[in-house]
Write an enzyme that holds these catalytic residues in place. Structure first.
Site, mmCIF file in Angstrom:
data_model
loop_
_atom_site.group_PDB
_atom_site.id
_atom_site.type_symbol
_atom_site.label_atom_id
_atom_site.label_comp_id
_atom_site.label_asym_id
_atom_site.label_seq_id
_atom_site.Cartn_x
_atom_site.Cartn_y
_atom_site.Cartn_z
ATOM 1 N N HIS A 225 12.608 -2.808 2.010
ATOM 2 C CA HIS A 225 12.045 -1.499 2.382
ATOM 3 C C HIS A 225 13.005 -0.429 1.894
ATOM 4 O O HIS A 225 14.227 -0.556 2.074
ATOM 5 C CB HIS A 225 11.861 -1.382 3.898
ATOM 6 C CG HIS A 225 10.853 -2.351 4.439
ATOM 7 N ND1 HIS A 225 9.492 -2.087 4.426
ATOM 8 C CD2 HIS A 225 10.996 -3.583 4.968
ATOM 9 C CE1 HIS A 225 8.855 -3.126 4.950
ATOM 10 N NE2 HIS A 225 9.744 -4.049 5.284
ATOM 11 N N ASP B 22 1.532 -15.226 6.345
ATOM 12 C CA ASP B 22 1.184 -16.636 6.151
ATOM 13 C C ASP B 22 1.247 -17.022 4.681
ATOM 14 O O ASP B 22 1.644 -18.144 4.342
ATOM 15 C CB ASP B 22 -0.219 -16.917 6.710
ATOM 16 C CG ASP B 22 -0.247 -16.996 8.229
ATOM 17 O OD1 ASP B 22 0.842 -16.989 8.851
ATOM 18 O OD2 ASP B 22 -1.349 -17.062 8.802
ATOM 19 N N GLU C 38 12.462 -9.602 1.392
ATOM 20 C CA GLU C 38 11.689 -8.428 1.822
ATOM 21 C C GLU C 38 12.554 -7.190 1.633
ATOM 22 O O GLU C 38 13.740 -7.197 1.973
ATOM 23 C CB GLU C 38 11.314 -8.588 3.306
ATOM 24 C CG GLU C 38 10.544 -7.393 3.846
ATOM 25 C CD GLU C 38 10.099 -7.578 5.300
ATOM 26 O OE1 GLU C 38 10.318 -8.666 5.883
ATOM 27 O OE2 GLU C 38 9.542 -6.603 5.844
ATOM 28 N N ARG D 116 5.056 10.968 -2.598
ATOM 29 C CA ARG D 116 4.809 10.680 -1.193
ATOM 30 C C ARG D 116 6.065 10.931 -0.354
ATOM 31 O O ARG D 116 7.099 10.311 -0.605
ATOM 32 C CB ARG D 116 4.419 9.200 -1.096
ATOM 33 C CG ARG D 116 4.282 8.656 0.271
ATOM 34 C CD ARG D 116 4.249 7.136 0.225
ATOM 35 N NE ARG D 116 4.054 6.634 1.556
ATOM 36 C CZ ARG D 116 4.335 5.399 1.945
ATOM 37 N NH1 ARG D 116 4.805 4.546 1.066
ATOM 38 N NH2 ARG D 116 4.144 5.031 3.174
ATOM 39 N N ARG E 217 13.347 4.955 12.147
ATOM 40 C CA ARG E 217 12.045 5.642 12.128
ATOM 41 C C ARG E 217 11.224 5.226 13.354
ATOM 42 O O ARG E 217 11.775 4.766 14.342
ATOM 43 C CB ARG E 217 11.335 5.341 10.791
ATOM 44 C CG ARG E 217 12.185 5.768 9.585
ATOM 45 C CD ARG E 217 11.474 5.483 8.277
ATOM 46 N NE ARG E 217 10.234 6.255 8.147
ATOM 47 C CZ ARG E 217 9.289 5.992 7.247
ATOM 48 N NH1 ARG E 217 9.447 4.975 6.402
ATOM 49 N NH2 ARG E 217 8.186 6.732 7.197
ATOM 50 N N PRO F 266 0.794 -1.222 0.000
ATOM 51 C CA PRO F 266 0.000 0.000 0.000
ATOM 52 C C PRO F 266 0.834 1.283 0.000
ATOM 53 O O PRO F 266 1.874 1.362 0.655
ATOM 54 C CB PRO F 266 -0.815 -0.109 1.293
ATOM 55 C CG PRO F 266 -0.080 -1.074 2.151
ATOM 56 C CD PRO F 266 0.563 -2.041 1.199
ATOM 57 N N ASN F 267 0.335 2.242 -0.750
ATOM 58 C CA ASN F 267 0.877 3.601 -0.853
ATOM 59 C C ASN F 267 2.158 3.688 -1.680
ATOM 60 O O ASN F 267 2.646 4.801 -1.923
ATOM 61 C CB ASN F 267 1.102 4.222 0.543
ATOM 62 C CG ASN F 267 -0.187 4.312 1.325
ATOM 63 O OD1 ASN F 267 -1.162 4.878 0.825
ATOM 64 N ND2 ASN F 267 -0.240 3.735 2.513
ATOM 65 N N ASN G 262 8.016 -5.688 -1.213
ATOM 66 C CA ASN G 262 7.975 -4.538 -0.306
ATOM 67 C C ASN G 262 6.549 -4.501 0.233
ATOM 68 O O ASN G 262 5.640 -3.998 -0.429
ATOM 69 C CB ASN G 262 8.329 -3.230 -1.018
ATOM 70 C CG ASN G 262 8.372 -2.064 -0.018
ATOM 71 O OD1 ASN G 262 7.851 -2.153 1.100
ATOM 72 N ND2 ASN G 262 8.992 -0.965 -0.412
ATOM 73 N N SER H 59 13.202 2.803 2.883
ATOM 74 C CA SER H 59 13.740 3.613 3.989
ATOM 75 C C SER H 59 14.392 2.713 5.030
ATOM 76 O O SER H 59 14.146 1.495 5.064
ATOM 77 C CB SER H 59 12.606 4.423 4.625
ATOM 78 O OG SER H 59 11.632 3.552 5.170
ATOM 79 N N ARG I 36 7.675 0.590 13.170
ATOM 80 C CA ARG I 36 8.297 0.087 11.934
ATOM 81 C C ARG I 36 9.465 -0.859 12.208
ATOM 82 O O ARG I 36 10.063 -1.409 11.285
ATOM 83 C CB ARG I 36 8.792 1.259 11.077
ATOM 84 C CG ARG I 36 7.688 2.179 10.612
ATOM 85 C CD ARG I 36 8.217 3.248 9.669
ATOM 86 N NE ARG I 36 7.345 4.409 9.658
ATOM 87 C CZ ARG I 36 6.265 4.536 8.881
ATOM 88 N NH1 ARG I 36 5.949 3.586 8.034
ATOM 89 N NH2 ARG I 36 5.516 5.616 8.946
ATOM 90 N N TYR J 92 11.317 8.959 0.998
ATOM 91 C CA TYR J 92 11.358 7.927 -0.050
ATOM 92 C C TYR J 92 12.028 8.381 -1.350
ATOM 93 O O TYR J 92 12.200 7.566 -2.254
ATOM 94 C CB TYR J 92 9.932 7.438 -0.338
ATOM 95 C CG TYR J 92 9.257 6.822 0.874
ATOM 96 C CD1 TYR J 92 9.730 5.620 1.397
ATOM 97 C CD2 TYR J 92 8.183 7.448 1.510
ATOM 98 C CE1 TYR J 92 9.146 5.059 2.519
ATOM 99 C CE2 TYR J 92 7.580 6.891 2.631
ATOM 100 C CZ TYR J 92 8.065 5.703 3.136
ATOM 101 O OH TYR J 92 7.489 5.136 4.245
ATOM 102 N N HIS K 290 4.647 -4.732 8.926
ATOM 103 C CA HIS K 290 4.762 -4.562 10.375
ATOM 104 C C HIS K 290 3.683 -5.318 11.158
ATOM 105 O O HIS K 290 3.839 -5.552 12.342
ATOM 106 C CB HIS K 290 4.715 -3.071 10.737
ATOM 107 C CG HIS K 290 5.687 -2.252 9.931
ATOM 108 N ND1 HIS K 290 7.020 -2.582 9.808
ATOM 109 C CD2 HIS K 290 5.510 -1.135 9.153
ATOM 110 C CE1 HIS K 290 7.626 -1.696 9.024
ATOM 111 N NE2 HIS K 290 6.726 -0.824 8.591
ATOM 112 N N ALA L 108 3.451 -0.966 4.886
ATOM 113 C CA ALA L 108 3.030 -1.037 6.301
ATOM 114 C C ALA L 108 2.563 -2.428 6.706
ATOM 115 O O ALA L 108 2.684 -2.805 7.882
ATOM 116 C CB ALA L 108 1.931 -0.018 6.560
#
Ligand code: DQA
Length: 153
Positions: free
Chosen positions: A107, A94, A105, A26, A114, A18-19, A81, A109, A118, A31, A87, A84
């Site tokens: 990220h 799963d 995985e 953003r 932060r 998301p986002n 990625n 940032s 996070r 970012y 977290h 959110a």
């Protein structure tokens, strides 16, 4: 010998949560100014070099991400990625655990520099690797890492 000369191309899904469709606009101080389309274009070049057929997707909903991780089971690897959801997204976690393919995985940032919420990843314990804080270059590292994991199998 490169796998591309001997075997079918590796199938890797790069999946964004998301986002991340808002990258470039953003919170650029966090970012940067690179867009998701820019990342997809960079990875396409690297994928060709590595002998990878890449599918690059972004979804805002956790259920849609779960659907795509389930589809990725027919492929060889996953770069995720989770944004959110990384977290607290147990359904996504799963799905990754059940996928049976290596997942890196990523990220953009440095999540550890932060907010405290996070600092936890529910995905990392079921991932083959974890990259954060390298900016959008982290996606290139993650693609190389997942290819390495696939070749090790
Ligand atoms: C992010 C970090 C997450 O904490 C955040 O919710 C995101 C982006 C990153 O790439 O740095 O949406 O996954």
């Amino acid at each position: 010998m490169p796998r591309s000369l001997t075997c079918p191309l590796m199938q890797v899904l790069v999946l964004n949560g998301p986002n991340l469709n808002m990258l470039g606009e953003r919170e650029p101080e966090v970012y940067g100014s690179t867009t998701l389309a820019d990342i997809a274009a960079r990875l396409a070049g690297l994928a060709a070099e590595l002998g990878v057929t890449l599918r690059f997707e972004q979804r805002n909903g956790e259920g849609e991400l779960v659907d795509l991780v389930q589809e990725a089971r027919s492929g060889d690897g996953l770069v995720l990625n989770p944004a959110a959801y990384g977290h607290y997204g147990y359904a996504l976690r799963d799905a990754v655990a059940a996928a049976g393919i290596p997942c890196i995985e990523v990220h953009i940032s440095n999540v550890y520099a932060r907010e405290a919420f996070r600092h936890t990843s529910v995905i990392a314990p079921v991932a083959a690797g974890y990259i954060c804080g390298c900016g959008v270059f982290g996606y290139e590292l993650a693609l190389r890492a997942v290819v390495h994991r696939i070749q090790e199998r």
